[in-house]
Design a protein around this motif. Structure first.
Motif, short mmCIF file in Angstrom:
data_model
loop_
_atom_site.label_atom_id
_atom_site.label_comp_id
_atom_site.label_asym_id
_atom_site.label_seq_id
_atom_site.Cartn_x
_atom_site.Cartn_y
_atom_site.Cartn_z
N ALA A 236 -38.87 119.98 -23.57
CA ALA A 236 -38.23 121.09 -22.86
C ALA A 236 -38.97 121.44 -21.58
CB ALA A 236 -38.15 122.32 -23.77
N SER A 237 -40.30 121.46 -21.64
CA SER A 237 -41.09 121.78 -20.45
C SER A 237 -40.87 120.76 -19.35
CB SER A 237 -42.59 121.84 -20.81
OG SER A 237 -42.86 122.92 -21.67
N ILE A 238 -40.86 119.47 -19.72
CA ILE A 238 -40.64 118.41 -18.73
C ILE A 238 -39.24 118.53 -18.13
CG2 ILE A 238 -40.32 115.92 -18.45
CD1 ILE A 238 -43.20 116.63 -18.50
N SER A 239 -38.25 118.74 -18.97
CA SER A 239 -36.87 118.83 -18.50
C SER A 239 -36.68 120.02 -17.57
CB SER A 239 -35.91 118.94 -19.69
OG SER A 239 -36.01 117.81 -20.53
N LEU A 240 -37.19 121.18 -17.97
CA LEU A 240 -37.05 122.38 -17.16
C LEU A 240 -37.86 122.29 -15.87
CD1 LEU A 240 -37.19 125.04 -20.01
CD2 LEU A 240 -35.18 124.36 -18.69
N THR A 241 -39.02 121.63 -15.93
CA THR A 241 -39.83 121.44 -14.73
C THR A 241 -39.11 120.55 -13.72
OG1 THR A 241 -41.93 121.74 -15.90
CG2 THR A 241 -42.00 120.49 -13.86
N LEU A 242 -38.48 119.48 -14.21
CA LEU A 242 -37.74 118.59 -13.32
C LEU A 242 -36.57 119.32 -12.66
CD1 LEU A 242 -37.70 115.23 -15.31
CD2 LEU A 242 -38.92 115.72 -13.19
N LYS A 243 -35.91 120.19 -13.41
CA LYS A 243 -34.81 120.97 -12.83
C LYS A 243 -35.32 121.88 -11.72
CE LYS A 243 -31.49 121.12 -16.63
NZ LYS A 243 -30.68 121.98 -17.53
N LYS A 244 -36.53 122.41 -11.91
CA LYS A 244 -37.13 123.29 -10.90
C LYS A 244 -37.64 122.49 -9.72
CE LYS A 244 -38.49 127.65 -10.20
NZ LYS A 244 -37.62 128.83 -10.30
N LEU A 245 -38.11 121.28 -9.97
CA LEU A 245 -38.75 120.46 -8.94
C LEU A 245 -37.75 119.75 -8.04
CD1 LEU A 245 -41.37 119.17 -7.79
CD2 LEU A 245 -41.15 117.42 -9.56
N LEU A 246 -36.64 119.27 -8.63
CA LEU A 246 -35.70 118.42 -7.89
C LEU A 246 -34.44 119.20 -7.52
CD1 LEU A 246 -35.93 115.27 -10.19
CD2 LEU A 246 -37.32 115.79 -8.17
N ASN A 247 -34.00 119.10 -6.26
CA ASN A 247 -32.72 119.69 -5.91
C ASN A 247 -31.62 118.64 -6.05
OD1 ASN A 247 -32.75 118.07 -3.62
ND2 ASN A 247 -33.55 119.70 -2.30
N HIS A 248 -30.39 119.00 -5.72
CA HIS A 248 -29.25 118.11 -5.96
C HIS A 248 -29.34 116.81 -5.18
CE1 HIS A 248 -28.10 120.28 -2.29
NE2 HIS A 248 -27.33 119.24 -2.02
N SER A 249 -30.05 116.83 -4.03
CA SER A 249 -30.16 115.61 -3.22
C SER A 249 -31.36 114.75 -3.62
CB SER A 249 -30.28 115.99 -1.73
OG SER A 249 -31.49 116.70 -1.50
N GLY A 250 -32.20 115.28 -4.52
CA GLY A 250 -33.38 114.54 -4.95
C GLY A 250 -34.65 114.93 -4.24
N LYS A 251 -34.53 115.80 -3.25
CA LYS A 251 -35.72 116.24 -2.52
C LYS A 251 -36.56 117.16 -3.41
CE LYS A 251 -37.16 118.49 1.77
NZ LYS A 251 -36.71 119.16 3.02
N LEU A 252 -37.87 117.03 -3.30
CA LEU A 252 -38.76 117.85 -4.11
C LEU A 252 -38.80 119.27 -3.58
CD1 LEU A 252 -41.77 115.41 -4.67
CD2 LEU A 252 -39.62 115.57 -5.90
N ALA A 253 -38.68 120.24 -4.49
CA ALA A 253 -38.66 121.63 -4.11
C ALA A 253 -40.01 122.12 -3.62
CB ALA A 253 -38.19 122.50 -5.28
N PHE A 254 -41.09 121.46 -4.04
CA PHE A 254 -42.42 121.78 -3.55
C PHE A 254 -43.26 120.52 -3.58
CE2 PHE A 254 -41.90 123.19 -7.96
CZ PHE A 254 -42.85 122.43 -8.62
N ASN A 255 -44.31 120.53 -2.81
CA ASN A 255 -45.17 119.36 -2.67
C ASN A 255 -45.99 119.15 -3.94
OD1 ASN A 255 -46.92 117.33 -1.92
ND2 ASN A 255 -47.51 118.27 0.02
N THR A 256 -45.82 118.01 -4.58
CA THR A 256 -46.54 117.75 -5.84
C THR A 256 -48.03 117.66 -5.64
OG1 THR A 256 -46.16 115.37 -5.58
CG2 THR A 256 -44.59 116.59 -6.93
N HIS A 257 -48.47 117.40 -4.43
CA HIS A 257 -49.92 117.35 -4.16
C HIS A 257 -50.56 118.71 -4.35
CE1 HIS A 257 -53.64 115.79 -2.49
NE2 HIS A 257 -53.69 116.84 -1.68
N VAL A 258 -49.77 119.77 -4.19
CA VAL A 258 -50.29 121.13 -4.40
C VAL A 258 -50.80 121.30 -5.81
CG1 VAL A 258 -49.67 123.57 -4.43
CG2 VAL A 258 -48.81 122.09 -2.62
N ALA A 259 -50.15 120.59 -6.76
CA ALA A 259 -50.53 120.71 -8.16
C ALA A 259 -51.93 120.24 -8.44
CB ALA A 259 -49.55 119.91 -9.03
N TYR A 260 -52.50 119.45 -7.51
CA TYR A 260 -53.84 118.95 -7.74
C TYR A 260 -54.81 119.48 -6.70
CZ TYR A 260 -51.76 116.02 -11.20
OH TYR A 260 -51.11 115.60 -12.32
N GLY A 261 -54.39 120.50 -6.01
CA GLY A 261 -55.28 121.12 -5.07
C GLY A 261 -56.25 122.04 -5.77
N SER A 262 -57.23 122.55 -5.03
CA SER A 262 -58.22 123.43 -5.62
C SER A 262 -57.68 124.83 -5.74
CB SER A 262 -59.49 123.44 -4.76
OG SER A 262 -59.17 123.83 -3.44
#
Length: 262
Positions: A236-262
């Motif tokens: 459920a977490s993965i599915s809901l995260t993907l819905k939040k991350l991906l828009n209808h065109s496939g563009k990422l809603a936020f930069n995934t590199h931020v997830a590994y920032g300090s």
């Protein structure tokens, strides 16, 4: 048999061993070890006192409030340890934990344990704690692997989109790998339980004088419940995260590199 406070304090001296290893190999974990041990002791003592009060009160709304707090703290811990963007993913991860916890907990309370009352804190809170606690590591691993894939294999994702795949289809290999890796530790643990390891709950019951067969039955229930809760929660977490991350065109809603920032 109770453990005296003096005996517990003396037993803590065994921590000299990991501290010595830290010094010997220059791991630079001294501060982390100290903070972890002190927080664990303080938190456990406070929880022990609070649970005594909670068990004696045994109020439905207080119990549900405490469960809500456990879910919120668990979601925050997952986001913090996985270094994910909190604002975007807090609700999806909370929802994932609830979707995994609530159905399994209801089955255990209503059908298997059947305490009186059904919301008995003595059964509800420790059981929920075991289920949620084991969901944390699985969610952290899965979400880290998912964001790793988007960061390091962006060309594969973009290539699938270019070939006409939907955003969900393009991200499916990343989600599959994340799920596989998050389930691997608990599957390995279940495979060796009884031969290599005796789980803590079962060991505690046996030390408390419970018949080993009864302890085994409870441990089987808990392991199956943990595995089921984990699989539902992480999926459920993965599915809901993907819905939040991906828009209808496939563009990422936020930069995934931020997830590994300090």
């Amino acid at each position: 048999m109770d453990i005296s406070w003096l005996a517990l304090a003396l037993f803590m001296l065994i921590l000299i061993i990991p501290i010595a290893i830290n010094q010997l190999f220059n791991l630079k974990l001294g501060k982390d070890i100290s903070i972890a041990v002190v927080r664990m002791i303080v938190q456990m003592l406070l929880v022990g006192v609070y649970l005594q009060y909670l068990f004696s009160l045994n109020n439905l709304w207080v119990n549900l409030t405490w469960l809500s707090v456990m879910v919120v703290v668990g979601a925050s811990a997952i986001i913090s340890k996985a270094k994910l963007p909190k604002r975007a993913l807090f609700m999806p991860i909370c929802a994932g934990l609830l979707l995994g916890l609530v159905p399994v907990l209801l089955v255990m309370m209503l059908w298997l344990f059947q305490p009186t009352p059904i919301y008995s804190a003595q059964y509800l809170i420790p059981t929920a704690g075991m289920l949620l606690g084991n969901c944390l590591s699985g969610n952290i691993i899965a979400l880290q692997r998912l964001f790793d894939a988007f960061e390091q294999q962006q060309h594969q994702y973009q290539g699938a989109l270019a070939l006409g795949a939907s955003p969900k289809q393009s991200a499916e290999p990343f989600a599959r790998t994340a799920l596989q890796q998050s389930f691997a530790p608990i599957l390995a643990s279940m495979t060796t339980t009884g031969l290599v390891s005796l789980p803590g709950m079962m060991t505690g019951q046996i030390l408390g004088g419970i018949d080993p067969i009864i302890a085994v039955k409870y441990q089987i229930v808990i392991l199956v419940a943990i595995f089921t809760t984990l699989t539902i929660s992480v999926t459920a977490s993965i599915s809901l995260t993907l819905k939040k991350l991906l828009n209808h065109s496939g563009k990422l809603a936020f930069n995934t590199h931020v997830a590994y920032g300090s």
